[in-house]
Scaffold this active site. Sequence first.
Site, PDB file in Angstrom:
ATOM      1  CB  SER A  55      -0.276   0.069   0.855  1.00 29.75           C
ATOM      2  OG  SER A  55      -2.440   0.682   0.687  1.00 29.75           O
ATOM      3  CD  GLU A  93      -2.555  -2.641  -3.922  1.00 30.79           C
ATOM      4  OE1 GLU A  93      -4.140  -2.468  -3.398  1.00 30.79           O
ATOM      5  OE2 GLU A  93      -1.750  -1.753  -2.581  1.00 30.79           O
ATOM      6  CG  HIS A  95      -5.653  -2.451   0.249  1.00 31.52           C
ATOM      7  ND1 HIS A  95      -5.126  -2.153  -1.452  1.00 31.52           N
ATOM      8  CD2 HIS A  95      -5.216  -2.247   1.287  1.00 31.52           C
ATOM      9  CE1 HIS A  95      -3.562  -1.036  -0.909  1.00 31.52           C
ATOM     10  NE2 HIS A  95      -3.808  -0.351   0.874  1.00 31.52           N
TER      11      HIS A  95
END
Lengths: 301, 301
Positions: A116, A208, A276
């Site tokens: 992330s 992502e 996630h």
Amino acid sequence: MVRCPPLALRSPPPLSRGSLVAVVAPASGFDRDELFRGLAWLSTRYRLQVDARILAREGYLAGADASRADVLSRAMLDDDVEGIVCARGGYGAMRILEALPWERFAARPKALVGFSDVTALHVVANAHGVATVHGPNVTGLGRSITAAERASLIATLEGATPAPWTGLEVLAPGDARGPLVGGNLALVEAMAAAGRLVVPRGAIVALEDVTERPYRIDRMLTALLLGGHLARASAVVFGGFTQCEPGPDGVTVEAVLRERTRGLGIPVVAGAPFGHGAPNHAFVLGGEAVLRGGAVYWGAP
Amino acid sequence: MVRCPPLALRSPPPLSRGSLVAVVAPASGFDRDELFRGLAWLSTRYRLQVDARILAREGYLAGADASRADVLSRAMLDDDVEGIVCARGGYGAMRILEALPWERFAARPKALVGFSDVTALHVVANAHGVATVHGPNVTGLGRSITAAERASLIATLEGATPAPWTGLEVLAPGDARGPLVGGNLALVEAMAAAGRLVVPRGAIVALEDVTERPYRIDRMLTALLLGGHLARASAVVFGGFTQCEPGPDGVTVEAVLRERTRGLGIPVVAGAPFGHGAPNHAFVLGGEAVLRGGAVYWGAP
């Protein structure tokens, strides 16, 4: 056709049971109970070094920039530390990038784990020729995590070959081999804007994201396309695009991923198990991957 | 101290009452009634050229890329057209940037009006040395708009000097003079990632945004800082940051704007009357502006 087989980036030494692992918080603050649960699990396999300053909070950051940078810098340079795992993403790693000892870290690299917002650290480490580990942050380890996810993290950290990713959705068919790089799309875009993104020739680009409308995913991919950042890639592997639901227009994120990559003329797969949404399997950013027929293998299969 | 007094970009010929204005839709679809009301107001001053294809819809776009690009290209090259006003922002201008005749447009420029996603067009036009008009899109003109906003748009289009912006909040004091460039922060960041952002030496950088959490504004500004995109600016002028409410951490967007620009060592003001919240006064992107004591003046004051 396998295009452009480049060398993988340099991998830090593998960890082993009992290795000393430092826990750092380069980005946002987090739920302490989730951290403690994650630490509890990590402690069953590794010795942990936890600086109390990671528990600080300053707005959306886990303490002041100088404090977060100092904790991470010390871990990067401590010869006794064999791996570094980030407490949480959120936001904030970009704020301390320039305060970190990248040259010295690259001279004596060690495993750096997270995802992330931690993508900002991965991008710079990878640009310095050092492979890193895309995998759960400590607080993620403290939430629900499956045996397979744990196994993939341990395998990745300890130099074993994790299970291949199979049954991926083929958006554009083909084979490719190259270093897998990338991470969170919004951070990859931000790092491109920051002039820090390096996509090696022949790279397989893994992306992502979470809680972004499809039109925003379009904007990010379009920025990367216009900037030529995907021009040298040999393939694209999309992971989870979690809570990226359509707006009133009904356009799905899957449609955007397919349409925006069509013009690249390289293999594209979607639905890879990272990001996630569960599962979030670990893999080496900068490690050599092989894409073949809806499956990703690690190293020479 | 006034730093770096550079030349302004080249301004297209001013419009006059009865000028022919083309309406284009480079980005998202829109509410037709809002468009019609905006057209109704524009038609009280200018003759309008409206290609029916702008009413198309394709997902979140106002028709296919090729169609949107063709309508805009024709308007850019039509010698009878003196100005171009965008129907709406949203998202999509970046998708057609490379299909537009920028060189020929720069050779015979005309006023190009819009904001928000239209920032992508402004950035490329400005990079080609052509000044553009940051102002309401047609659908915005069709919603509530004040007499002062209308006056600023007409003044800007017709080469008069609009009213200065006074009473701005001074985040960092000082004077500056330079071409005002910028627009929507998310688009400015995306255009930086796309390798298309050009900030002229001595520029006063104008930025606004809507529906972004403060930590995301931090990320965008940090990307611009790391990329050196603000290093040659002489000042920063923040407009509206609308619906950019704090998250649970309580950090306000005002705090982020102040903190992220502190290290630049240049004058910074906030609360300028442009952006997604009313009022949205028009101004020339690439036109010369003077910042002095919480006020922005146009041209030599």
